[in-house]
Every structure is written in structure tokens, then in C-alpha cells.
Design an enzyme around this catalytic site. Structure first.
Site, mmCIF file in Angstrom:
data_model
loop_
_atom_site.group_PDB
_atom_site.id
_atom_site.type_symbol
_atom_site.label_atom_id
_atom_site.label_comp_id
_atom_site.label_asym_id
_atom_site.label_seq_id
_atom_site.Cartn_x
_atom_site.Cartn_y
_atom_site.Cartn_z
ATOM 1 N N ASP A 9 0.980 -1.145 -0.173
ATOM 2 C CA ASP A 9 0.254 -0.017 -0.076
ATOM 3 C C ASP A 9 0.863 1.163 0.016
ATOM 4 O OD1 ASP A 9 -2.440 1.843 0.637
ATOM 5 O OD2 ASP A 9 -1.435 1.829 2.646
ATOM 6 N N MET A 10 0.349 2.359 -0.331
ATOM 7 C CA MET A 10 1.073 3.640 -0.465
ATOM 8 C C MET A 10 0.995 4.476 0.863
ATOM 9 S SD MET A 10 3.326 3.566 -3.154
ATOM 10 C CE MET A 10 3.624 1.814 -2.676
ATOM 11 N N ASP A 11 -0.204 5.281 0.867
ATOM 12 C CA ASP A 11 -0.126 6.287 1.814
ATOM 13 C C ASP A 11 -0.510 5.593 3.267
ATOM 14 O OD1 ASP A 11 -0.412 8.483 0.340
ATOM 15 O OD2 ASP A 11 -2.659 7.895 -0.402
ATOM 16 N N SER A 44 -2.817 0.030 -4.328
ATOM 17 C CA SER A 44 -3.455 1.441 -3.357
ATOM 18 C C SER A 44 -4.934 1.664 -4.120
ATOM 19 C CB SER A 44 -2.650 2.595 -3.884
ATOM 20 O OG SER A 44 -2.924 3.914 -3.488
ATOM 21 N N GLY A 45 -5.513 2.471 -3.068
ATOM 22 C CA GLY A 45 -6.858 3.006 -3.387
ATOM 23 C C GLY A 45 -6.621 4.210 -4.288
ATOM 24 N N LYS A 195 -8.426 -5.258 -3.090
ATOM 25 C CA LYS A 195 -7.019 -5.360 -3.445
ATOM 26 C C LYS A 195 -6.481 -6.669 -3.463
ATOM 27 C CE LYS A 195 -5.235 -0.888 -1.266
ATOM 28 N NZ LYS A 195 -4.382 -0.414 -0.347
ATOM 29 N N ASP A 218 -2.117 -0.454 6.051
ATOM 30 C CA ASP A 218 -2.326 0.166 7.353
ATOM 31 C C ASP A 218 -3.595 0.521 7.586
ATOM 32 O OD1 ASP A 218 -2.219 3.573 7.111
ATOM 33 O OD2 ASP A 218 -2.084 2.158 5.238
ATOM 34 N N SER A 219 -4.843 0.109 6.644
ATOM 35 C CA SER A 219 -6.035 0.715 6.669
ATOM 36 C C SER A 219 -6.838 -0.716 5.965
ATOM 37 C CB SER A 219 -6.166 1.796 5.758
ATOM 38 O OG SER A 219 -5.745 2.870 6.210
ATOM 39 N N ASN A 221 -9.075 -0.996 3.771
ATOM 40 C CA ASN A 221 -8.980 -1.510 2.424
ATOM 41 C C ASN A 221 -7.638 -2.440 1.970
ATOM 42 O OD1 ASN A 221 -7.087 0.794 2.473
ATOM 43 N ND2 ASN A 221 -7.745 1.630 0.721
#
Length: 277
Positions: A9-11, A44-45, A195, A218-219, A221
Site C-alpha cells: 500500500d502507499m499512503d 493502493s486506493g 486489493k 495500514d488501513s 482497504n
């Protein structure tokens, strides 16, 4: 262990709070990944066009599970594009119009869309995540294949998400799946299109098994992806729900948690790692 694929994931995960990362460190790790035939997947979203810009020099070499799995690209080849049926899009817009204090981005193949009536602050914030962002008078005017809505709640704290997530889950049950995507954001995604489903398309293409994969998140999604991969890592800054489903933990996104684990997975020495700390 033999890792053949790493998905991140990115953010809040790969990127630090300044939306950056140690490029020299990753450049060396990526070169080592290529030598060892380990693939790197950006999951990522965020919009595909935004994700490409993060890895400018190698953007056409990587695979992307973008828009929470609704847009899957391997190199420059589009493998999958999800779609929310037009009648469902209209229903979602009607439901969102009930809540005046939330703002929405409608995401499609050609770009992302916000309403002309949106505040300048909201528009400028969304431009950071959606390079292809257009203002429209009404979402009904958009002629695009829509695969996601991104919802921004009014509270920067978790209170906004805690208020609206159950409401949206009830209102849009069977239409889309509301999931948290970090901070005060909720993504409305296609049921069964997340994902993990996007990553599975790549694994089938590559002939790689989930127990040969490492994943970071981390989240909310990220949960399906983390459940899929044997070597699943939660960041120290991850939500409790994420920490509960993983097999491993690492330090926060601001402490290079992803890069540290990748270094370990690639069997780098402490001396090699220390030069970047």
C-alpha cells in the site's frame, strides 16, 4: 523463506507523512529484487496516474493494483477494469446527496470527478491524489466507466469515519462495499473487487502462490490483501483491525518500515541497511 512478490500500500504504509520515501534505498532494493526475480506491486486506493508518478523512472516496469483493485495494470498492459453499473452509480449519487457535510470524488477509467460546488480546499486536496481531476456540474453528466467513489468525511479524526461508515454500509448494502482508506476517508468499492482480487489476477498471470508473497498495509482497504498473503505486515501506525489480521508487524511508515522488511527479506546485512538510517 522464498519471496517471489512484494505488494505494498502507499499512503500510511510505503510513503511517509510527507508523501515521500527514501528513493536511493528503494532504488537499490528494486535492483536487487530484479536480480532475485522478485516482483514489486503497487497496491493502493489511489488513481493509477498518481501511482505512476511516485515511481517515475521505473513506472512502466511495475504492476499496479490501483483504485482498490478496480484497475489492474502490469507494466503498460491493462489486465482488468471494474465497473459500477450506471443504475447503481445513480443510486449512490442519490444517497450521497443526503449528506451535505461529506464530499465525494467519483473515479473512472478516464479520470476522477468532483462537483463544481465543492470547496476550493477540497478540490486542491484531491488534486494531490488524482492528477486527472475534473470539475463537473453534476455527476450525472459524466460519461466514463466508473469503478469507485472516494468519500471525505468532515472530521479529520476517526469520528467522521465512525459516524458515516455504518450509515453507508446500511444505505448501500449490496451496491458497493464501504471501506476505510485512512484518515477521514471512506472508499466505496465494487463488492468482491478489492486489493486481494486485483493481486490474485497478477498472481495467476505470474504463476505465483500467496504463500510466496509479502504484503504491507495500514488501513481497512488493505485487509483482504493482507489475509491473502502469507507474509503479511501491519505498520506500527496501522488501525487495530489491520493489526489483528496480519502475521507480522513492522515499524511505522515514518521509520521506513516497508524498506526495512524488504531489506530483511532480501537478506541484506545490517551494515547495508544502516547507511540509509
Amino acid at each position: 523463506m522464498k519471496i517471489k512478490l512484494i505488494a505494498a500500500d502507499m499512503d500510511g504504509t510505503f510513503l511517509d507523512e510527507k508523501k515521500s520515501y527514501n528513493q536511493e534505498w528503494f532504488k537499490r532494493l528494486y535492483a536487487l529484487m530484479k536480480v532475485k526475480n522478485v516482483r514489486f506491486v503497487v497496491a493502493s486506493g489511489n488513481q493509477y496516474y498518481k501511482l505512476k508518478s511516485i515511481f517515475e523512472e521505473i513506472q512502466d516496469e511495475l504492476a499496479y493494483v490501483a483504485e482498490n483493485g478496480a484497475y489492474v495494470i502490469d507494466g503498460t498492459e491493462v489486465l482488468f477494469t471494474g465497473e459500477i453499473p450506471p443504475d447503481h452509480v445513480r443510486l449512490i449519487v442519490e444517497k450521497l446527496n443526503q449528506y451535505e457535510d461529506i464530499s465525494a470524488v467519483m473515479c473512472g477509467v478516464d479520470g476522477a470527478y468532483v462537483l463544481e460546488s465543492s470547496s476550493a480546499e477540497f478540490y486542491n486536496l484531491m488534486c494531490q491524489y488524482y492528477p486527472r481531476l475534473k470539475k463537473v456540474n453534476a455527476f450525472g453528466q459524466v460519461n466514463d466507466q466508473i469503478f469507485k467513489f472516494a468519500i471525505i468525511t468532515p472530521d479529520i479524526s476517526t469520528e467522521g469515519v465512525e459516524k458515516y461508515l455504518p450509515l453507508l454500509m446500511k444505505e448501500l448494502n449490496g451496491i458497493v462495499d464501504p471501506v476505510t482508506s485512512g484518515h477521514s476517508c471512506i472508499d466505496l468499492i465494487i463488492p468482491g473487487c478489492h486489493k486481494a482480487s486485483g493481486l490474485e489476477r497478477l498472481l495467476e498471470r505470474y504463476g505465483i502462490q500467496p504463500d510466496e508473497c509479502a504484503a504491507f498495509g495500514d488501513s481497512g482497504n488493505d485487509i483482504e490483501m493482507l489475509k491473502l498473503c502469507k507474509y503479511s505486515y501491519a505498520m506500527e501506525n496501522a488501525s487495530p483491525e489491520v493489526k489483528a489480521v496480519v502475521n507480522y508487524h513492522t515499524v511505522s511508515n515514518n521509520e521506513h518500515g516497508v524498506l526495512k522488511v524488504i531489506s530483511s527479506l532480501l537478506e541484506e546485512t545490517e551494515e547495508q541497511v544502516s547507511q540509509y538510517l
